[in-house]
Structures are given as C-alpha cells and as structure tokens.
Scaffold this active site. Structure first.
Site, PDB file in Angstrom:
ATOM      1  N   SER A   1      -0.382  -0.710  -3.424  1.00  0.00           N
ATOM      2  CA  SER A   1      -1.437  -1.399  -3.035  1.00  0.00           C
ATOM      3  C   SER A   1      -0.897  -1.657  -1.301  1.00  0.00           C
ATOM      4  CB  SER A   1      -2.037  -2.560  -3.665  1.00  0.00           C
ATOM      5  OG  SER A   1      -2.573  -2.402  -4.943  1.00  0.00           O
TER       6      SER A   1
ATOM      7  N   LYS B   1      -9.506  -1.122  -2.437  1.00  0.00           N
ATOM      8  CA  LYS B   1      -8.513  -2.160  -3.090  1.00  0.00           C
ATOM      9  C   LYS B   1      -8.476  -3.404  -2.259  1.00  0.00           C
ATOM     10  CE  LYS B   1      -5.623  -3.958  -6.026  1.00  0.00           C
ATOM     11  NZ  LYS B   1      -4.033  -3.201  -6.171  1.00  0.00           N
TER      12      LYS B   1
ATOM     13  N   LYS C   1       0.683 -10.821  -0.187  1.00  0.00           N
ATOM     14  CA  LYS C   1       0.692  -9.772   0.408  1.00  0.00           C
ATOM     15  C   LYS C   1      -0.571  -8.960   0.568  1.00  0.00           C
ATOM     16  CE  LYS C   1       1.596  -6.109  -1.327  1.00  0.00           C
ATOM     17  NZ  LYS C   1       0.930  -4.572  -2.017  1.00  0.00           N
TER      18      LYS C   1
END
Length: 299
Positions: A99, A174, A242
């Site tokens: 990701s 995502k 993140k």
C-alpha cells in the site's frame, strides 16, 4: 486449479507470509524472500522454497509479487541496486501488492516498461485474517491483459478481485479504502466507550448492532479486540498512519475535501504519538478512552 506458475514472493510479513502460503496451496511454485529467516522457513514448511536474496528469488520467476511496508521499501526492492528490475527477465510480470502512493506505482510502471517488464499495482484489504483465510479484497491497476493473466493468482488470495484502471488506480482505491476503514474503527471505538459508560452489556449491544444498518466488516473483525482489549497487530497503527498521509495528499491533489478523514488522521497520529503505533488499528479505542478520562494501561 489454475496452471502452476513460478512465483517469487518478496516481503513475507504479517500479510505477505500467509499470502505466499496460499499460493503454494493453490499449486504454484513459490520462492519466498524476506529479511526474517523465520518467515522464509514458514513458506518452505508449506511446500515452497526459500531464497538468499532478491536476485536469487526472482531469477527464474514468471511472476514477482512484492508486499512491503511503504514507498521507500518498494523503491528499494523493485527499483534499487540489486532489486527486482535488475534481476528479472524481460516479459516478467511484477505485481506490487504493497500500500503506497499512486505516484510511486506510476514511477515503478514507467521504469519497468523501459526494461520490457510488465507491472500491476494490486493493494489489498482484509487484514491478517483476510490474508490467512484467502478472502482479501484486491484492487488492481495496470493493463487489462496483464490483469487477466494474473487473475488466477489473485483468486488464490482473495474473493473480491477487480481491475480498477491504469497504473496507480489500485493505490488510489486502496487510499479510499483506508480512509473508510479508519473512520469506521474510530466511530466504533467511540460507540464502545459510550455504551460502556452507559452501563450497557457491550457484547450484546455489538451483536445487535452488527445485525442492523450499523453492521460492518470492521465491527465483525474488530469487536473482539475491543471487548477484550487485545490489540496484537493485524494491521499496525504505524501503517495506517502512513496510509492516512497517502489519502490526505492524494485528496489534496485532486481537490477533494476530507473533513471527517482529516480529523481521524489526526487521531491516528495521536495514537502513534502516545506509543500505540505497534498495536492493531483497533487500538484507536485507547485514544477515545484517554479523551474520556479513563486510565489506559501500557500495552
């Protein structure tokens, strides 16, 4: 069973290890590499092979899958010295399932094409449990023909597998997923503290909520963590921090306002600042407890 493919799997962490094992179970020839020998050994125990490094893992691979924590790791593993692109044959399909930012996926795709290598960005949702159970949701960016070739591999890992557009599109979807998941976990945590403070039977309340419109995969997957205050990482707060940075930057780039998402991003950052970064993201509950004046034990 699909035709057996020679697969190199680089990155055997919480998600990558069970994914590699599931590919072995599906009949593929999987060679795994990770910085952790124990993770490599787990793939070997499942019937796969281990490698001494990236070059060793990918030298004979038809497909390379990478699953590493963040953009710098993807750049190092795929683009860096001694990395995937330096060691694979032309025509190899490289699938990054990490990701990361859409921009890095686009950069990887461009660099790969210059060497005659094909790429897909294919991040996943479902957490450790979804990886173990092979029920991940997989959102894939790249060429449609490459997606069609990789579809049997994805089907060994997940139950919702969809091609969403060109290079970087998987990462964009995502990012939206991580926004939705973080907001869901945060509001579930708030509901838990509210219910407990009101003296309601929490387990019963979550059961009935799960059967109505308030029900969600987040509630089903995370209610046990919150009931038991057990936050062993299925997906660490550090990683969700993140990801919230990724979605915040991506939304700014396309002019999309994220008023609720921005607040939750700060709450995720607060959890990390309070020492909860290594815990599962369901530990956002601890932040709500702090705000509500409760004593929060050290993890």
């Amino acid at each position: 069973m699909s035709a057996s493919r020679k697969i190199a799997f680089v990155g055997l962490g919480i998600m990558g290890k069970p994914m590699a094992v599931n590919l072995v179970k599906a009949g593929h020839q999987v060679t795994g590499f990770d910085l952790s020998q124990a993770s490599i050994d787990a793939v070997i125990a499942a019937g796969g092979q281990g490698a001494a490094g990236i070059a060793d893992a990918v030298k004979d691979a038809e497909v390379v899958i990478t699953m590493v924590p963040a953009d710098p790791h993807v750049e190092a593993v795929i683009l860096g010295e001694g990395g995937v692109l330096e060691n694979v044959k032309a025509g190899t399909l490289v699938i990054d399932m990490s990701s990361i930012t859409p921009q890095t996926s686009i950069k990887v795709g461009k660099a790969a094409r210059e060497k005659g290598v094909r790429t897909l960005d294919a991040p996943v949702s479902g957490g450790e449990a979804g990886a173990i159970e092979a029920v991940l949701s997989i959102m894939v960016g790249g060429e449609a023909a490459d997606f069609a070739e990789a579809k049997p591999l994805f089907d060994a890992l997940g139950t919702t597998v969809i091609h969403v557009g060109p290079d970087g599109a998987g990462q964009t979807v995502k990012a939206a997923n991580q926004l939705i998941v973080a907001v869901n976990i945060q509001v579930l945590a708030e509901a838990v503290v509210f219910l407990e403070n009101a003296g309601v039977d929490l387990a019963a309340a979550l059961d009935v909520l799960g059967g109505g419109l308030a029900g969600s995969t987040v509630l089903n997957r995370k209610k046990a963590n919150m009931l038991n205050r057990e936050f062993a990482p299925g997906f660490r707060i550090d990683l969700h921090h993140k990801d919230m940075g990724i979605v915040t930057d991506a939304a700014r780039a396309v002019g999309a306002a994220l008023p609720v998402g921005a607040v939750v991003a700060q709450l995720v950052a607060s959890a990390r600042a309070n020492g909860d970064g290594s815990l599962d993201h369901s530990a956002l509950l601890r932040g709500v407890e702090r705000l509500s004046g409760r004593e929060v034990k050290q993890p």
